[in-house]
Design a protein around this motif. Structure first.
Motif, PDB file in Angstrom:
ATOM      1  N   LEU A  37      63.419  31.311  53.482  1.00 29.32           N
ATOM      2  CA  LEU A  37      62.042  31.445  53.952  1.00 29.32           C
ATOM      3  C   LEU A  37      61.089  30.582  53.126  1.00 29.32           C
ATOM      4  O   LEU A  37      60.165  29.975  53.658  1.00 29.32           O
ATOM      5  N   SER A  38      61.312  30.499  51.794  1.00 24.73           N
ATOM      6  CA  SER A  38      60.386  29.777  50.926  1.00 24.73           C
ATOM      7  C   SER A  38      60.248  28.318  51.332  1.00 24.73           C
ATOM      8  O   SER A  38      59.136  27.786  51.413  1.00 24.73           O
ATOM      9  N   LEU A  39      61.362  27.646  51.578  1.00 27.46           N
ATOM     10  CA  LEU A  39      61.311  26.228  51.941  1.00 27.46           C
ATOM     11  C   LEU A  39      60.659  26.006  53.297  1.00 27.46           C
ATOM     12  O   LEU A  39      60.152  24.918  53.568  1.00 27.46           O
ATOM     13  N   ALA A  40      60.663  27.014  54.133  1.00 27.49           N
ATOM     14  CA  ALA A  40      60.021  26.890  55.442  1.00 27.49           C
ATOM     15  C   ALA A  40      58.500  26.934  55.330  1.00 27.49           C
ATOM     16  O   ALA A  40      57.806  26.650  56.300  1.00 27.49           O
ATOM     17  N   CYS A  41      57.989  27.258  54.148  1.00 29.31           N
ATOM     18  CA  CYS A  41      56.545  27.369  53.944  1.00 29.31           C
ATOM     19  C   CYS A  41      55.932  26.100  53.366  1.00 29.31           C
ATOM     20  O   CYS A  41      54.715  26.050  53.154  1.00 29.31           O
ATOM     21  N   VAL A  42      56.754  25.088  53.082  1.00 30.75           N
ATOM     22  CA  VAL A  42      56.226  23.849  52.498  1.00 30.75           C
ATOM     23  C   VAL A  42      56.502  22.682  53.450  1.00 30.75           C
ATOM     24  O   VAL A  42      57.303  22.793  54.380  1.00 30.75           O
ATOM     25  N   GLN A  43      55.825  21.570  53.194  1.00 23.23           N
ATOM     26  CA  GLN A  43      55.997  20.389  54.031  1.00 23.23           C
ATOM     27  C   GLN A  43      57.424  19.864  53.937  1.00 23.23           C
ATOM     28  O   GLN A  43      58.124  20.067  52.944  1.00 23.23           O
ATOM     29  N   LEU A  44      57.836  19.146  54.978  1.00 23.23           N
ATOM     30  CA  LEU A  44      59.182  18.573  54.981  1.00 23.23           C
ATOM     31  C   LEU A  44      59.360  17.585  53.834  1.00 23.23           C
ATOM     32  O   LEU A  44      60.449  17.498  53.248  1.00 23.23           O
ATOM     33  N   GLU A  45      58.292  16.832  53.491  1.00 17.94           N
ATOM     34  CA  GLU A  45      58.384  15.903  52.368  1.00 17.94           C
ATOM     35  C   GLU A  45      58.620  16.643  51.063  1.00 17.94           C
ATOM     36  O   GLU A  45      59.390  16.196  50.203  1.00 17.94           O
ATOM     37  N   GLU A  46      57.965  17.799  50.903  1.00 19.30           N
ATOM     38  CA  GLU A  46      58.152  18.609  49.709  1.00 19.30           C
ATOM     39  C   GLU A  46      59.569  19.182  49.667  1.00 19.30           C
ATOM     40  O   GLU A  46      60.226  19.217  48.626  1.00 19.30           O
ATOM     41  N   LYS A  47      60.018  19.644  50.823  1.00 21.95           N
ATOM     42  CA  LYS A  47      61.379  20.195  50.918  1.00 21.95           C
ATOM     43  C   LYS A  47      62.418  19.146  50.517  1.00 21.95           C
ATOM     44  O   LYS A  47      63.374  19.440  49.788  1.00 21.95           O
ATOM     45  N   LYS A  48      62.231  17.915  50.972  1.00 23.53           N
ATOM     46  CA  LYS A  48      63.168  16.841  50.640  1.00 23.53           C
ATOM     47  C   LYS A  48      63.220  16.606  49.138  1.00 23.53           C
ATOM     48  O   LYS A  48      64.302  16.453  48.551  1.00 23.53           O
ATOM     49  N   ARG A  49      62.064  16.583  48.493  1.00 21.80           N
ATOM     50  CA  ARG A  49      62.020  16.385  47.049  1.00 21.80           C
ATOM     51  C   ARG A  49      62.738  17.522  46.319  1.00 21.80           C
ATOM     52  O   ARG A  49      63.487  17.292  45.365  1.00 21.80           O
ATOM     53  N   ILE A  50      62.487  18.737  46.752  1.00 18.80           N
ATOM     54  CA  ILE A  50      63.103  19.903  46.112  1.00 18.80           C
ATOM     55  C   ILE A  50      64.621  19.860  46.261  1.00 18.80           C
ATOM     56  O   ILE A  50      65.363  20.155  45.327  1.00 18.80           O
ATOM     57  N   ASN A  51      65.096  19.469  47.426  1.00  9.95           N
ATOM     58  CA  ASN A  51      66.538  19.439  47.673  1.00  9.95           C
ATOM     59  C   ASN A  51      67.257  18.329  46.909  1.00  9.95           C
ATOM     60  O   ASN A  51      68.489  18.298  46.875  1.00  9.95           O
ATOM     61  N   GLU A  52      66.502  17.427  46.283  1.00 14.55           N
ATOM     62  CA  GLU A  52      67.120  16.370  45.484  1.00 14.55           C
ATOM     63  C   GLU A  52      67.472  16.826  44.076  1.00 14.55           C
ATOM     64  O   GLU A  52      68.187  16.126  43.354  1.00 14.55           O
ATOM     65  N   PHE A  53      66.986  17.995  43.669  1.00 14.42           N
ATOM     66  CA  PHE A  53      67.307  18.499  42.334  1.00 14.42           C
ATOM     67  C   PHE A  53      68.782  18.882  42.263  1.00 14.42           C
ATOM     68  O   PHE A  53      69.351  19.430  43.199  1.00 14.42           O
ATOM     69  N   VAL A  54      69.384  18.599  41.106  1.00 13.89           N
ATOM     70  CA  VAL A  54      70.802  18.904  40.895  1.00 13.89           C
ATOM     71  C   VAL A  54      70.993  20.368  40.535  1.00 13.89           C
ATOM     72  O   VAL A  54      71.856  21.056  41.095  1.00 13.89           O
ATOM     73  N   PHE A  55      70.190  20.863  39.595  1.00 11.11           N
ATOM     74  CA  PHE A  55      70.388  22.218  39.079  1.00 11.11           C
ATOM     75  C   PHE A  55      69.526  23.234  39.838  1.00 11.11           C
ATOM     76  O   PHE A  55      68.391  22.944  40.234  1.00 11.11           O
ATOM     77  N   ALA A  56      70.083  24.439  39.985  1.00  9.01           N
ATOM     78  CA  ALA A  56      69.399  25.500  40.722  1.00  9.01           C
ATOM     79  C   ALA A  56      68.074  25.864  40.076  1.00  9.01           C
ATOM     80  O   ALA A  56      67.078  26.097  40.778  1.00  9.01           O
ATOM     81  N   GLU A  57      68.030  25.918  38.739  1.00 10.78           N
ATOM     82  CA  GLU A  57      66.801  26.303  38.053  1.00 10.78           C
ATOM     83  C   GLU A  57      65.663  25.326  38.338  1.00 10.78           C
ATOM     84  O   GLU A  57      64.518  25.731  38.579  1.00 10.78           O
ATOM     85  N   ASP A  58      65.964  24.026  38.310  1.00  9.31           N
ATOM     86  CA  ASP A  58      64.934  23.015  38.554  1.00  9.31           C
ATOM     87  C   ASP A  58      64.419  23.076  39.988  1.00  9.31           C
ATOM     88  O   ASP A  58      63.216  22.951  40.236  1.00  9.31           O
ATOM     89  N   ALA A  59      65.338  23.253  40.940  1.00  6.48           N
ATOM     90  CA  ALA A  59      64.934  23.344  42.344  1.00  6.48           C
ATOM     91  C   ALA A  59      64.056  24.571  42.580  1.00  6.48           C
ATOM     92  O   ALA A  59      63.047  24.503  43.295  1.00  6.48           O
ATOM     93  N   THR A  60      64.420  25.683  41.961  1.00  6.09           N
ATOM     94  CA  THR A  60      63.656  26.919  42.136  1.00  6.09           C
ATOM     95  C   THR A  60      62.245  26.783  41.574  1.00  6.09           C
ATOM     96  O   THR A  60      61.261  27.130  42.234  1.00  6.09           O
TER      97      THR A  60
END
Length: 258
Positions: A1-24
Motif C-alpha cells: 500500500l505504501s508504494l501506491a501512495c507515491v509517484q511512479l518516479e519515486e517508486k522507481k528510485r525506492i526500488n533501486e535500493f539494494v538493502f531492505a532498510e534503505d528502501a524502507t
C-alpha cells in the motif's frame, strides 16, 4: 500500500535500493514529504507532484505559482526525518552515532576523512577522552555540513572542506537537553550570518541538524515529532492499485549485517 501512495518516479528510485532498510527509510521519507504538503497546503495526494533539481534535491511542483514551501528529508539508522519552512531555505540531516562497519581503528577512519574537516574542527572532534565521544562529535560535524549543503542545494560538489563549524563548548548537546542553536559556520574563512543551525539528539544514538535561512520573522525552534507509518498512510489516498510485485521485491531484499 505504501508504494501506491507515491509517484511512479519515486517508486522507481525506492526500488533501486539494494538493502531492505534503505528502501524502507527512503519510502518513509517520501511519505513524510507528501503528508507535510497535504498538512500545510490542503492539497490532495493526487495533486502533489515532486520533481528534482539538477543536484537531486526534491522540490514541490506548484501549479498555482504561489507556493513558497521548502521541504527536506534525510534518513539513516532508525529514523527518517523531515524539516519544512515557508519562505526560507531549509536542509536537514540525521546521522547514527555508531562505529562504521569494516573500519580498522578509529584513528585510521579519521585519517581517511581528514580532508573533509579543518584543523580546528579536528581539534574539536578529538578533544574528548573516549573514542565514543570523538565519534559522536565527528558525526555531529558531518551532520551540520550535510544540513547546510542540502539547504543551499549544491550537494557534495560544494566541498565539505570549505565549511568550518565552531561549536560552543558551553552548549548542552546531549539527549534530553533540547535544541542547541549556538553553533557558528564559516565558509572559505568568512563567517556565515544568513543561516542558523538547530541541533538535537533524537535518542542516544541519532543526532540531527536543521540548517535554516534566517529572516526578519522570529524563528521558534520546534522539536521533532515522532510519527508512525500507519499514521502517515492514514493521511494519504493511494494513487493507484497496490502492486503485489513491490512487496515480493522488498521481501527478497537482503538486510544489512549488524
Amino acid at each position: 500500500l505504501s508504494l501506491a501512495c507515491v509517484q511512479l518516479e519515486e517508486k522507481k528510485r525506492i526500488n533501486e535500493f539494494v538493502f531492505a532498510e534503505d528502501a524502507t527509510l527512503s519510502l518513509i521519507g517520501r511519505l513524510l514529504l507528501r503528508v507535510a504538503v497535504i498538512h500545510l497546503t490542503g492539497m490532495k495526494n493526487d495533486k502533489v507532484k515532486f520533481e528534482r533539481t539538477e543536484k537531486g534535491k526534491p522540490f514541490l511542483v506548484d501549479l498555482s505559482g504561489t507556493s513558497s514551501l521548502e521541504l527536506n528529508v534525510s534518513h539513516q539508522g532508525n529514523y527518517a526525518v523531515l524539516a519544512a519552512e515557508i519562505n526560507r531555505k531549509v536542509g536537514v540531516d540525521v546521522m547514527q552515532l555508531t562505529r562504521p562497519r569494516g573500519i580498522g581503528t578509529l584513528q585510521q577512519f579519521f585519517t581517511t576523512m581528514n580532508r573533509q574537516f579543518s584543523n580546528n574542527e579536528w581539534k574539536q572532534i578529538q578533544a574528548p577522552p573516549t573514542e565514543s565521544q570523538q565519534l559522536a562529535l565527528f558525526y555531529r560535524h558531518w551532520c551540520l555540513k550535510e544540513s547546510y549543503i542540502k539547504a543551499i542545494g549544491t550537494g557534495l560538489s560544494h566541498g565539505l572542506e570549505r565549511l568550518e563549524f565552531k561549536l560552543n563548548p558551553l552548549s548542552h548537546w546531549e539527549y534530553g537537553e533540547g535544541i542547541c542553536v549556538d553553533t557558528n559556520l564559516s565558509v572559505d574563512g568568512n563567517v556565515v550570518t544568513t543561516y542558523m543551525f538547530e541541533e538535537s539528539l533524537l535518542d542516544r544514538e541519532h543526532c540531527v541538524s536543521v540548517a535554516v535561512a534566517k529572516s526578519d520573522v522570529d524563528c521558534s525552534c520546534i522539536p521533532f515529532t515522532e510519527l508512525t507509518v500507519p499514521y502517515l498512510l492514514s493521511k494519504l489516498d493511494p494513487l493507484r492499485t497496490p502492486d503485489q510485485s513491490d512487496w515480493l521485491l522488498h521481501f527478497k531484499r537482503p538486510h544489512k549485517s549488524k
